[in-house]
Design a protein around this motif. Structure first.
Motif, PDB file in Angstrom:
ATOM      1  N   MET A   1      13.006  -4.509   4.337  1.00 56.28           N
ATOM      2  CA  MET A   1      13.529  -3.254   4.060  1.00 56.28           C
ATOM      3  C   MET A   1      12.853  -2.045   4.174  1.00 56.28           C
ATOM      4  O   MET A   1      11.544  -1.921   3.691  1.00 56.28           O
ATOM      5  N   GLU A   2      13.426  -1.140   4.907  1.00 55.48           N
ATOM      6  CA  GLU A   2      12.450   0.047   5.256  1.00 55.48           C
ATOM      7  C   GLU A   2      12.370   1.017   4.183  1.00 55.48           C
ATOM      8  O   GLU A   2      13.680   1.438   3.632  1.00 55.48           O
ATOM      9  N   ALA A   3      11.311   1.727   3.736  1.00 56.32           N
ATOM     10  CA  ALA A   3      11.301   2.750   2.816  1.00 56.32           C
ATOM     11  C   ALA A   3      11.969   3.906   3.302  1.00 56.32           C
ATOM     12  O   ALA A   3      11.791   4.363   4.550  1.00 56.32           O
ATOM     13  N   VAL A   4      12.781   4.845   2.360  1.00 56.65           N
ATOM     14  CA  VAL A   4      13.338   5.865   2.661  1.00 56.65           C
ATOM     15  C   VAL A   4      12.413   6.958   2.430  1.00 56.65           C
ATOM     16  O   VAL A   4      11.883   7.312   1.161  1.00 56.65           O
ATOM     17  N   THR A   5      12.225   7.877   3.397  1.00 61.25           N
ATOM     18  CA  THR A   5      11.308   9.235   3.186  1.00 61.25           C
ATOM     19  C   THR A   5      12.186  10.281   3.079  1.00 61.25           C
ATOM     20  O   THR A   5      13.051  10.362   3.817  1.00 61.25           O
ATOM     21  N   PRO A   6      11.933  11.282   1.907  1.00 61.68           N
ATOM     22  CA  PRO A   6      12.819  12.389   1.787  1.00 61.68           C
ATOM     23  C   PRO A   6      12.439  13.468   3.035  1.00 61.68           C
ATOM     24  O   PRO A   6      11.448  13.330   3.449  1.00 61.68           O
ATOM     25  N   LEU A   7      13.680  14.244   3.173  1.00 66.99           N
ATOM     26  CA  LEU A   7      13.569  14.739   4.665  1.00 66.99           C
ATOM     27  C   LEU A   7      12.667  16.152   4.430  1.00 66.99           C
ATOM     28  O   LEU A   7      12.106  16.507   5.415  1.00 66.99           O
ATOM     29  N   ASP A   8      12.258  16.627   3.264  1.00 63.66           N
ATOM     30  CA  ASP A   8      11.345  17.285   3.086  1.00 63.66           C
ATOM     31  C   ASP A   8       9.618  17.106   2.809  1.00 63.66           C
ATOM     32  O   ASP A   8       8.743  17.627   2.308  1.00 63.66           O
ATOM     33  N   ALA A   9       9.477  15.779   3.045  1.00 65.17           N
ATOM     34  CA  ALA A   9       8.164  15.012   2.971  1.00 65.17           C
ATOM     35  C   ALA A   9       7.503  14.825   4.331  1.00 65.17           C
ATOM     36  O   ALA A   9       8.308  14.618   5.183  1.00 65.17           O
ATOM     37  N   CYS A  10       6.280  14.848   4.240  1.00 69.28           N
ATOM     38  CA  CYS A  10       5.491  14.243   5.526  1.00 69.28           C
ATOM     39  C   CYS A  10       5.743  12.755   5.773  1.00 69.28           C
ATOM     40  O   CYS A  10       5.614  11.917   4.767  1.00 69.28           O
ATOM     41  N   VAL A  11       5.690  12.232   7.102  1.00 67.25           N
ATOM     42  CA  VAL A  11       5.996  10.913   7.363  1.00 67.25           C
ATOM     43  C   VAL A  11       4.646  10.351   7.039  1.00 67.25           C
ATOM     44  O   VAL A  11       4.532   9.388   6.694  1.00 67.25           O
TER      45      VAL A  11
END
Length: 126
Positions: free
Chosen positions: A1-11
């Motif tokens: 399962m892929e981790a979800v990154t918040p939109l306002d965070a750096c990849v």
């Protein structure tokens, strides 16, 4: 399962060191930031904002005219003007027993004009 990154965070956590250094060199000092925060706190009050825009439109007004214009008590207007005068946002001119208030300088006028333009832009763009 892929981790979800918040939109306002750096990849990735790899900052652009050149951009960070160049920006840091042009950043306001902590003292300037504190003074700016104080300025915006003063402007962040509805009564003071109305008083400033009344002065922007009229040029110069006494306390009784300002009280009538913004429909606030003379005590509240006097208190707000004292804070704004102490901060260098408004200035007063004495004529006999009367004091007429005006915006302190063109920078205050420009800040108010730009703020109003920004609000109007938000309404149109919204």
């Amino acid at each position: 399962m892929e981790a979800v990154t918040p939109l306002d965070a750096c990849v990735t956590m790899e900052p652009d060191e050149g951009r960070v250094a160049a920006t840091r060199d042009r950043l306001v000092t902590p003292e300037e930031a504190a003074r700016l925060a104080d300025l915006f706190r003063l402007l962040g009050d509805q009564t003071r904002a109305q008083l400033l825009y009344a002065l922007l439109e009229a040029g110069e007004m006494c306390v009784c005219d300002l009280t009538e214009t913004v429909e606030v008590s003379d005590t509240a207007v006097s208190h707000a003007l004292r804070l704004l005068r102490t901060a260098g946002i408004v200035a007063g001119r004495r004529s006999g027993r009367m004091i007429y208030y005006r915006l302190a300088d063109s920078h205050v006028r420009m800040l108010l004009d730009l703020s109003r333009e920004h609000l109007r832009h938000e309404i149109v763009a919204g």
